[in-house]
Scaffold this active site. Structure first.
Site, PDB file in Angstrom:
ATOM      1  N   LYS A  33      28.021  53.021 -11.057  1.00  0.00           N
ATOM      2  CA  LYS A  33      28.920  52.551 -12.118  1.00  0.00           C
ATOM      3  C   LYS A  33      29.213  53.689 -13.079  1.00  0.00           C
ATOM      4  O   LYS A  33      28.302  54.272 -13.666  1.00  0.00           O
ATOM      5  CB  LYS A  33      28.313  51.376 -12.884  1.00  0.00           C
ATOM      6  CG  LYS A  33      29.246  50.829 -13.974  1.00  0.00           C
ATOM      7  CD  LYS A  33      28.663  49.629 -14.684  1.00  0.00           C
ATOM      8  CE  LYS A  33      27.691  50.005 -15.776  1.00  0.00           C
ATOM      9  NZ  LYS A  33      28.376  50.628 -16.959  1.00  0.00           N
ATOM     10  N   ASP A  60      34.024  51.078 -14.689  1.00  0.00           N
ATOM     11  CA  ASP A  60      33.790  50.002 -15.655  1.00  0.00           C
ATOM     12  C   ASP A  60      34.438  50.363 -16.993  1.00  0.00           C
ATOM     13  O   ASP A  60      33.789  50.857 -17.906  1.00  0.00           O
ATOM     14  CB  ASP A  60      32.274  49.812 -15.811  1.00  0.00           C
ATOM     15  CG  ASP A  60      31.897  48.784 -16.860  1.00  0.00           C
ATOM     16  OD1 ASP A  60      32.709  47.885 -17.120  1.00  0.00           O
ATOM     17  OD2 ASP A  60      30.779  48.887 -17.419  1.00  0.00           O
ATOM     18  N   LYS A  62      36.716  48.013 -18.576  1.00  0.00           N
ATOM     19  CA  LYS A  62      36.958  46.759 -19.308  1.00  0.00           C
ATOM     20  C   LYS A  62      38.318  46.759 -20.019  1.00  0.00           C
ATOM     21  O   LYS A  62      38.418  46.525 -21.219  1.00  0.00           O
ATOM     22  CB  LYS A  62      35.852  46.508 -20.338  1.00  0.00           C
ATOM     23  CG  LYS A  62      34.450  46.435 -19.753  1.00  0.00           C
ATOM     24  CD  LYS A  62      33.419  46.206 -20.848  1.00  0.00           C
ATOM     25  CE  LYS A  62      32.000  46.139 -20.318  1.00  0.00           C
ATOM     26  NZ  LYS A  62      31.502  47.468 -19.864  1.00  0.00           N
ATOM     27  N   ASP A  65      44.371  44.972 -23.146  1.00  0.00           N
ATOM     28  CA  ASP A  65      45.547  45.408 -23.908  1.00  0.00           C
ATOM     29  C   ASP A  65      46.688  44.467 -23.545  1.00  0.00           C
ATOM     30  O   ASP A  65      46.483  43.474 -22.838  1.00  0.00           O
ATOM     31  CB  ASP A  65      45.877  46.877 -23.576  1.00  0.00           C
ATOM     32  CG  ASP A  65      46.527  47.614 -24.744  1.00  0.00           C
ATOM     33  OD1 ASP A  65      47.451  47.042 -25.361  1.00  0.00           O
ATOM     34  OD2 ASP A  65      46.120  48.754 -25.030  1.00  0.00           O
ATOM     35  N   THR A 123      26.549  40.997 -21.769  1.00  0.00           N
ATOM     36  CA  THR A 123      25.156  40.546 -21.758  1.00  0.00           C
ATOM     37  C   THR A 123      24.415  40.943 -23.025  1.00  0.00           C
ATOM     38  O   THR A 123      23.288  40.509 -23.245  1.00  0.00           O
ATOM     39  CB  THR A 123      24.414  41.094 -20.523  1.00  0.00           C
ATOM     40  OG1 THR A 123      24.641  42.497 -20.408  1.00  0.00           O
ATOM     41  CG2 THR A 123      24.892  40.395 -19.263  1.00  0.00           C
ATOM     42  N   ARG A 215      18.808  51.589 -16.946  1.00  0.00           N
ATOM     43  CA  ARG A 215      17.616  52.312 -17.382  1.00  0.00           C
ATOM     44  C   ARG A 215      16.375  52.070 -16.541  1.00  0.00           C
ATOM     45  O   ARG A 215      15.488  52.915 -16.487  1.00  0.00           O
ATOM     46  CB  ARG A 215      17.354  51.996 -18.866  1.00  0.00           C
ATOM     47  CG  ARG A 215      18.277  52.787 -19.784  1.00  0.00           C
ATOM     48  CD  ARG A 215      18.415  52.184 -21.167  1.00  0.00           C
ATOM     49  NE  ARG A 215      19.312  51.033 -21.181  1.00  0.00           N
ATOM     50  CZ  ARG A 215      19.910  50.578 -22.264  1.00  0.00           C
ATOM     51  NH1 ARG A 215      19.716  51.152 -23.425  1.00  0.00           N
ATOM     52  NH2 ARG A 215      20.712  49.531 -22.211  1.00  0.00           N
TER      53      ARG A 215
END
Length: 238
Positions: A33, A60, A62, A65, A123, A215
């Protein structure tokens, strides 16, 4: 080569850190990603290098607009040969329809267009934040399912949500409607800025199609072993 259900989030701003990580995987082909932080720092050149190495890419960004702007942006992004891309469902049905049209126009003849998903609620967003700061009424599960239904009606392939909402999304939109789920942690890992989280095993059991892991892999002293642990947990979640 089929795409792995485990997507590694490259949450970096420097290209050198990307290669430091990937060099620990012995040329294994991964699903990666690339988010805003890395894309805005390194641009299309890095995407080309990752594709040359045989990796799959979830871009990614997002997008959110006005419909025509998102449609034209997607037409340009489709030329980058990424495998998955996303918008924010809060942009509405027309915006998502234009996004899909742009992807179709920009995809080269003979190529499959990228999988297109829409973010429902991040999330990192708690129900309290959603209600009090975003002023969205209802509980978070209701809003995620509402956004998922609009996303499906717009023709997109699936949504990005917490694994906790996957059963409700599948019930509302069908088993074939894809769910891409961040907020994944191994037991004992820090929550950091995530609120709605699960383990890989729990996510698989809830019906996630893809999990996004950052992570737990990238901050590990042994990222390759961490990925193997996640693969094992994922296989146990059936």
């Amino acid at each position: 080569m089929s795409m792995s259900p485990i997507i590694i989030a490259l949450d970096y701003s420097e290209e050198a850190l990307v290669w430091d990580l990937l060099n620990k995987f012995d040329d294994e082909k991964l699903f990666l990603k690339v988010g805003m932080e890395l894309y805005y720092s390194c641009g299309n050149a890095l995407l080309s290098k990752l594709k040359e190495k045989g990796h799959h890419i979830f871009l990614d960004l997002k997008l959110h607009d006005i419909p025509n702007t998102v449609g034209r942006a997607m037409q340009s992004l489709a030329r980058l040969d990424v495998d998955m891309i996303n918008v924010h469902a809060a942009g509405g049905k027309l915006m998502m329809e234009r996004a899909l049209e742009g992807l179709d126009k920009g995809t080269a003849v003979g190529k499959d267009r990228p999988i297109c998903t829409a973010v429902t609620q991040l999330t990192s967003t708690s129900e309290q934040v959603m209600q009090e700061q975003l002023r969205i009424a209802g509980n978070i599960e209701e809003i995620v399912v509402h956004y998922a239904k609009i996303t499906k009606d717009s023709g997109l392939d699936g949504v990005v949500s917490s694994p906790l909402e996957v059963p409700l999304v599948k019930e509302a939109c069908g088993a074939a409607f894809l769910t891409v789920t961040p907020g994944i942690r191994l037991l004992g890992d820090a929550r950091d800025d995530q609120q709605r989280i699960t383990t890989p095993k729990q996510a698989r059991g809830l019906g996630s199609d893809y999990i996004v892991v950052g992570r737990s892999i990238t901050a590990s002293s042994n990222p390759q072993q961490a990925l193997q642990t996640i693969k094992t947990e994922w296989s146990e979640g059936v």
